[in-house]
Enzyme design. Structure first.
Site, short mmCIF file in Angstrom:
data_model
loop_
_atom_site.label_atom_id
_atom_site.label_comp_id
_atom_site.label_asym_id
_atom_site.label_seq_id
_atom_site.Cartn_x
_atom_site.Cartn_y
_atom_site.Cartn_z
N HIS A 5 0.81 -1.22 0.00
CA HIS A 5 0.00 0.00 0.00
C HIS A 5 0.84 1.27 0.00
O HIS A 5 0.30 2.37 -0.17
CB HIS A 5 -0.93 -0.01 1.22
CG HIS A 5 -1.67 -1.30 1.37
ND1 HIS A 5 -1.29 -2.25 2.30
CD2 HIS A 5 -2.72 -1.81 0.70
CE1 HIS A 5 -2.11 -3.29 2.19
NE2 HIS A 5 -2.97 -3.06 1.23
N CYS A 57 3.22 -1.45 -4.35
CA CYS A 57 2.74 -1.79 -5.68
C CYS A 57 3.16 -0.69 -6.65
O CYS A 57 3.00 0.50 -6.37
CB CYS A 57 1.21 -1.91 -5.68
SG CYS A 57 0.49 -2.15 -7.32
N GLU A 75 -2.97 3.16 2.05
CA GLU A 75 -2.57 3.74 0.77
C GLU A 75 -2.83 5.25 0.77
O GLU A 75 -2.00 6.03 0.30
CB GLU A 75 -3.34 3.10 -0.38
CG GLU A 75 -2.96 3.67 -1.74
CD GLU A 75 -3.79 3.14 -2.88
OE1 GLU A 75 -3.97 3.87 -3.87
OE2 GLU A 75 -4.27 2.00 -2.80
N CYS A 108 -6.73 0.85 -10.24
CA CYS A 108 -5.87 -0.11 -10.92
C CYS A 108 -6.68 -1.06 -11.79
O CYS A 108 -7.87 -1.29 -11.58
CB CYS A 108 -5.00 -0.86 -9.92
SG CYS A 108 -5.76 -2.30 -9.17
N SER A 140 -9.80 -5.16 3.40
CA SER A 140 -9.44 -5.11 1.98
C SER A 140 -10.42 -4.20 1.26
O SER A 140 -11.58 -4.56 1.04
CB SER A 140 -9.46 -6.51 1.36
OG SER A 140 -9.41 -6.45 -0.05
N SER A 141 -9.95 -3.03 0.86
CA SER A 141 -10.83 -2.05 0.24
C SER A 141 -11.48 -2.60 -1.03
O SER A 141 -12.69 -2.47 -1.23
CB SER A 141 -10.04 -0.78 -0.10
OG SER A 141 -10.85 0.16 -0.78
N ASN A 142 -10.70 -3.23 -1.89
CA ASN A 142 -11.28 -3.71 -3.15
C ASN A 142 -12.28 -4.82 -2.92
O ASN A 142 -13.26 -4.95 -3.66
CB ASN A 142 -10.17 -4.11 -4.14
CG ASN A 142 -9.55 -5.44 -3.82
OD1 ASN A 142 -10.00 -6.49 -4.25
ND2 ASN A 142 -8.47 -5.42 -3.04
#
Length: 330
Positions: free
Chosen positions: A86, A108, A138, A206, A234-236
């Site tokens: 992050h 990343c 992040e 992304c 986990s945001s996604n």
């Protein structure tokens, strides 16, 4: 109630597997960095924050000698420390350098690109609006790149409350793991609020986040229930659950198959199944196996895109690491 009480007599359930799902290139890279650091340097290897937001991944690496810490003050002098996927702020990097820590950067590359944009936009005098979730690692790292020039917004309403009329230029960036649709609403509000808004030449969300959301959208209309394998931080993964619920299909976030509640399946004929970008593929496979305990199932793969992205490892752990023959180095 036991699973036997929920077996559908004479009815075969469908499981629709969204594709792509589970690990993205950035997650695979981050995990491999920790694994290689453990192999070459030996345990313990310290990791600031969770290397990726998945409980199973973190537990597995911890069992092999990784020590996860919240801040660098918990890392002994002279130790190896890995920065999570992050990203971190410049202040964290400076602290690590002052302490002489052996740093391996697991950020990343797509997050690193957002950091570079933040520095560039701030350097030319912009007020940079960051669209993201407060408190996410992040977001904290990105804000730290230019704290005097950046402002965080989470909703369109917060955009309308911004006071930046005297700024020579307004630009924006986004967290990489946001919901595509919700972000579009915030960007539209920015365009309305600031007609001369500078927009990045390419979006920051992304490819993996976008692909997983689009893949889930493709199966939601057929599903009576959606299961998303991923951790609560986990945001996604959370965005995938929200996406399904917004479309009117019940959805549940589960870390493993053990989290499935039999009552969720009552009357359900078709289950949509996916995994967040930090969820190991084996956990999704485990869910498929577990669902078969509630009666016969058929499994259909619904792949909307083939991901071949590959990110090089940092030189500190690269060694002779092989590259996938069909990968795209970024």
């Amino acid at each position: 109630m036991s699973s036997d009480e929920y077996v559908q007599n004479g009815v075969t359930r469908r499981i629709l597997l969204a594709g792509p799902r589970s690990f993205c290139a950035g997650v695979e890279r981050a995990i491999e960095i920790v694994e290689r650091a453990l192999e070459s340097r030996g345990a313990p290897v310290y990791v600031r924050k969770q290397i990726v937001h998945n409980v199973s991944v973190v537990d597995d690496l911890a069992g092999r000698g990784a020590v996860f810490v919240e801040e660098l003050e918990e890392v002994p002098d002279g130790s190896t420390v890995v920065f999570s996927a992050h990203g971190v702020s410049p202040a964290v990097r400076e602290e690590a350098e002052k302490r002489g820590l052996d740093v391996i950067d697991g950020t990343c590359p797509l997050v690193a690109k957002v950091h570079a944009k933040a520095r560039r936009y701030a350097a030319r005098g912009d007020t940079v609006v960051l669209i993201g979730h407060a408190g996410h690692e992040e977001v904290e790292g990105t804000l730290g790149e230019a704290p005097e020039s950046m402002v965080l917004v989470q909703t369109a309403e917060e955009v309308r409350q911004l006071s930046a009329d005297d700024a020579p230029q307004i630009s924006y960036l986004t967290q990489t793991t946001l919901g595509v649709d919700e972000t579009a609403e915030v960007v539209d509000a920015l365009r309305e609020r600031f007609p001369l808004l500078y927009e990045p030449p390419s979006e920051d969300i992304c490819y993996a986040t976008t692909n997983r959301q689009n893949a889930l959208k493709a199966i939601i209309p057929e599903a009576d229930l959606v299961l998303v394998v991923g951790s609560a931080n986990s945001s996604n993964s959370v965005r995938l659950v929200e996406l399904s619920r917004y479309a009117g299909t019940p959805a549940e976030l589960i870390d493993t198959a053990e989290d499935i509640r039999p009552e969720w399946l009552e009357g359900v004929r078709t289950i949509g199944l996916t995994g967040g970008a930090s969820a190991p593929p084996a956990l999704v496979e485990g869910v498929v196996s577990a669902l078969s305990a509630y009666g016969p199932v058929t499994v259909e793969e619904r792949e909307i895109a083939r991901e071949t992205v590959y990110f090089d490892l940092p030189s500190a752990v690269r060694g002779d690491a092989p590259r996938p023959a069909d990968g795209l180095s970024s």
